[in-house]
Design a protein around this motif. Structure first.
Motif, PDB file in Angstrom:
ATOM      1  N   ARG A  28      67.151  32.150   7.548  1.00 28.74           N
ATOM      2  CA  ARG A  28      66.152  32.497   8.561  1.00 28.74           C
ATOM      3  C   ARG A  28      65.201  31.337   8.813  1.00 28.74           C
ATOM      4  N   ASP A  29      64.707  31.277  10.049  1.00 29.51           N
ATOM      5  CA  ASP A  29      63.664  30.299  10.358  1.00 29.51           C
ATOM      6  C   ASP A  29      62.301  30.914  10.068  1.00 29.51           C
ATOM      7  N   GLU A  30      61.246  30.217  10.403  1.00 30.40           N
ATOM      8  CA  GLU A  30      59.897  30.704  10.079  1.00 30.40           C
ATOM      9  C   GLU A  30      59.549  31.978  10.826  1.00 30.40           C
ATOM     10  N   ASP A  31      60.247  32.278  11.908  1.00 33.04           N
ATOM     11  CA  ASP A  31      60.008  33.518  12.654  1.00 33.04           C
ATOM     12  C   ASP A  31      60.929  34.650  12.224  1.00 33.04           C
ATOM     13  N   GLY A  32      61.737  34.407  11.187  1.00 37.85           N
ATOM     14  CA  GLY A  32      62.620  35.442  10.679  1.00 37.85           C
ATOM     15  C   GLY A  32      63.933  35.578  11.421  1.00 37.85           C
ATOM     16  N   ARG A  33      64.278  34.625  12.283  1.00 36.06           N
ATOM     17  CA  ARG A  33      65.532  34.698  13.043  1.00 36.06           C
ATOM     18  C   ARG A  33      66.680  34.099  12.233  1.00 36.06           C
ATOM     19  N   PHE A  34      67.818  34.798  12.246  1.00 37.61           N
ATOM     20  CA  PHE A  34      68.994  34.328  11.523  1.00 37.61           C
ATOM     21  C   PHE A  34      69.588  33.100  12.203  1.00 37.61           C
ATOM     22  N   TYR A  35      70.298  32.319  11.413  1.00 37.75           N
ATOM     23  CA  TYR A  35      70.938  31.126  11.957  1.00 37.75           C
ATOM     24  C   TYR A  35      72.062  31.529  12.913  1.00 37.75           C
ATOM     25  N   PRO A  36      72.024  31.078  14.163  1.00 36.86           N
ATOM     26  CA  PRO A  36      73.041  31.475  15.155  1.00 36.86           C
ATOM     27  C   PRO A  36      74.304  30.626  15.034  1.00 36.86           C
ATOM     28  N   LEU A  37      75.118  30.899  14.045  1.00 31.91           N
ATOM     29  CA  LEU A  37      76.287  30.063  13.777  1.00 31.91           C
ATOM     30  C   LEU A  37      77.211  29.970  14.977  1.00 31.91           C
ATOM     31  N   GLY A  38      77.449  31.088  15.648  1.00 34.87           N
ATOM     32  CA  GLY A  38      78.368  31.082  16.779  1.00 34.87           C
ATOM     33  C   GLY A  38      77.914  30.192  17.925  1.00 34.87           C
ATOM     34  N   GLU A  39      76.601  29.936  18.008  1.00 35.87           N
ATOM     35  CA  GLU A  39      76.071  29.110  19.091  1.00 35.87           C
ATOM     36  C   GLU A  39      76.024  27.629  18.713  1.00 35.87           C
ATOM     37  N   ARG A  40      76.302  27.305  17.459  1.00 31.77           N
ATOM     38  CA  ARG A  40      76.169  25.928  17.007  1.00 31.77           C
ATOM     39  C   ARG A  40      77.509  25.275  16.693  1.00 31.77           C
ATOM     40  N   THR A  41      78.607  25.934  17.029  1.00 28.07           N
ATOM     41  CA  THR A  41      79.924  25.370  16.698  1.00 28.07           C
ATOM     42  C   THR A  41      80.254  24.125  17.508  1.00 28.07           C
ATOM     43  N   HIS A  42      79.500  23.859  18.591  1.00 31.24           N
ATOM     44  CA  HIS A  42      79.736  22.611  19.342  1.00 31.24           C
ATOM     45  C   HIS A  42      79.449  21.386  18.483  1.00 31.24           C
ATOM     46  N   LEU A  43      78.678  21.570  17.395  1.00 36.01           N
ATOM     47  CA  LEU A  43      78.402  20.454  16.493  1.00 36.01           C
ATOM     48  C   LEU A  43      79.659  19.992  15.763  1.00 36.01           C
ATOM     49  N   LEU A  44      80.686  20.831  15.745  1.00 36.71           N
ATOM     50  CA  LEU A  44      81.939  20.478  15.078  1.00 36.71           C
ATOM     51  C   LEU A  44      82.834  19.599  15.939  1.00 36.71           C
ATOM     52  N   ASN A  45      82.365  19.192  17.116  1.00 37.15           N
ATOM     53  CA  ASN A  45      83.180  18.339  17.992  1.00 37.15           C
ATOM     54  C   ASN A  45      83.209  16.882  17.545  1.00 37.15           C
ATOM     55  N   GLU A  46      82.404  16.530  16.572  1.00 37.00           N
ATOM     56  CA  GLU A  46      82.436  15.173  16.015  1.00 37.00           C
ATOM     57  C   GLU A  46      83.852  14.843  15.549  1.00 37.00           C
ATOM     58  N   PRO A  47      84.406  13.678  15.942  1.00 38.97           N
ATOM     59  CA  PRO A  47      85.798  13.352  15.578  1.00 38.97           C
ATOM     60  C   PRO A  47      86.057  13.355  14.075  1.00 38.97           C
ATOM     61  N   ASP A  48      85.120  12.866  13.296  1.00 38.64           N
ATOM     62  CA  ASP A  48      85.301  12.858  11.849  1.00 38.64           C
ATOM     63  C   ASP A  48      84.960  14.235  11.282  1.00 38.64           C
TER      64      ASP A  48
END
Length: 363
Positions: free
Chosen positions: A299-319
């Motif tokens: 959770r962040d400081e406001d109590g919101r869960f980490y939005p994993l499904g919205e952050r998968t674009h970070l996996l586009n790194e070639p390595d």
């Protein structure tokens, strides 16, 4: 017994005893003997015992005694008992400081030994996964909630068996050494069964039997087992664990859930049946991310869960490893520090026609 060179972060502190004594000497000379600052010279060896080794403390103590003699002669304090009292005070504080430094050095040596043992335990229990397993690139990330710890209650393993690439990611109930012992039982059973059993259900049953024999009371382990082979669909076996993430070639995201959830490993005493394997399409160019609830429940400081499904674009790194590092760094930014629970992630990237490029992003 030897003194270690102080780290760079402690260098300013290591000079503090000398600085304090110099300041006291200057003030004493300026204001004269009537103020009675001479006993304060003992602050130097007292502080040295807190931040330095025993030899350094002894040297600071000798310097403090010499300073006492000099100031006492300068102020004419040895004509009365004040000078001798100040020297006795400095000598006593120096002795206590040396004893404190010796005890601290022993504790630091014991802590260093324990950390060394923890590192060995990590290499045995959570040994490095292969960089490549069949047609898949592999990367892992592990963050323990325990300060200075390198291992906790989460577990993972990748085995390239004759029956395909088999993977487990799990989360042991509880913390501490008991959780580590349970993780060792699960991983030991999985590593053996992954080579021997012809199907994933058989692997799960072997692990379940081992865990049921070792665990007591209501302790349990949630886990996802996966089997992947070129030309076949991904097969999953879910023991009450968060569903993995599948990143498709077009950038879309799936969370493949089982037809019905089964109880975690170790709860067969309740008389329920184990999970049924289910197949999921997994094509070249796609990615599979398995994780523990320390990721999605961060959770962040406001109590919101980490939005994993919205952050998968970070996996586009070639390595592959950099891609997972980017996701982990984003998780830490979301929380504002280390996660409040152990967080493990394991990424498998399906090669596209033999290369290791990630799928194109859809967003």
């Amino acid at each position: 017994m030897t003194d270690e060179k102080p780290p760079m972060s402690q260098t300013p502190l290591s000079w503090m005893p000398v600085v304090v004594m110099v300041v006291i000497a200057i003030v004493d000379v300026v204001v004269g003997p009537g103020v009675g600052l001479l006993p304060l010279v003992a602050v130097g060896p007292a502080f040295a015992g807190l931040v330095g080794g025993w030899r350094r403390t002894a040297v600071i103590g000798v310097l403090a005694l010499l300073l006492c003699v000099g100031l006492g002669l300068y102020n004419g304090l040895f004509a009365e008992r004040r000078g001798y009292g100040a020297m006795a005070s400095v000598a006593g504080v120096t002795g206590v400081g040396i004893a404190a430094a010796v005890m601290r050095s022993r504790r630091e040596a014991e802590l260093a030994s324990m950390r060394s043992i923890a590192e060995v335990a990590q290499r045995v229990l959570l040994r490095p996964v292969p960089l490549n397993a069949g047609a898949f690139q592999v990367a892992v990330s592990y963050t323990s909630v325990v300060a200075e710890a390198r291992i906790g209650g989460d577990l993972y393993e990748v085995v390239a068996s004759p029956h395909g690439v088999r993977v487990i990611v799990g989360d042991v109930q509880g913390k501490g050494l008991a959780a580590v012992e349970t993780a060792a039982v699960v991983l030991g059973a999985f590593r053996e069964a992954a080579y021997d059993e012809r199907d994933l259900a058989g692997v799960g049953e072997r692990v379940e039997r081992s865990v049921a024999r070792e665990l007591e009371g209501e302790r349990f382990v949630t886990a996802v087992l996966a089997e992947i082979d070129v030309g076949r669909d991904l097969t999953l076996l879910n023991y009450g664990h968060p569903p993995p993430v599948l990143v498709r070639c077009d950038g879309s995201v799936d969370f493949p859930e089982p037809p019905s959830y089964a109880l975690p490993l170790g709860l067969t005493a309740h008389g329920t049946e184990g999970p049924d394997p289910f197949g999921v399409r997994f094509e070249p160019g796609e990615q599979l991310l398995l994780y523990t609830d320390g990721v999605t429940e961060a959770r962040d400081e406001d109590g919101r869960f980490y939005p994993l499904g919205e952050r998968t674009h970070l996996l586009n790194e070639p390595d592959t490893h950099r891609a997972l590092d980017a996701l982990r760094e984003d998780l830490v930014r979301h929380v504002g520090g280390p996660p409040g629970d152990d967080a493990a992630m394991l990424l498998l990237r399906h090669h596209r026609h033999g290369d290791g490029n990630p799928p194109p992003s859809g967003g």
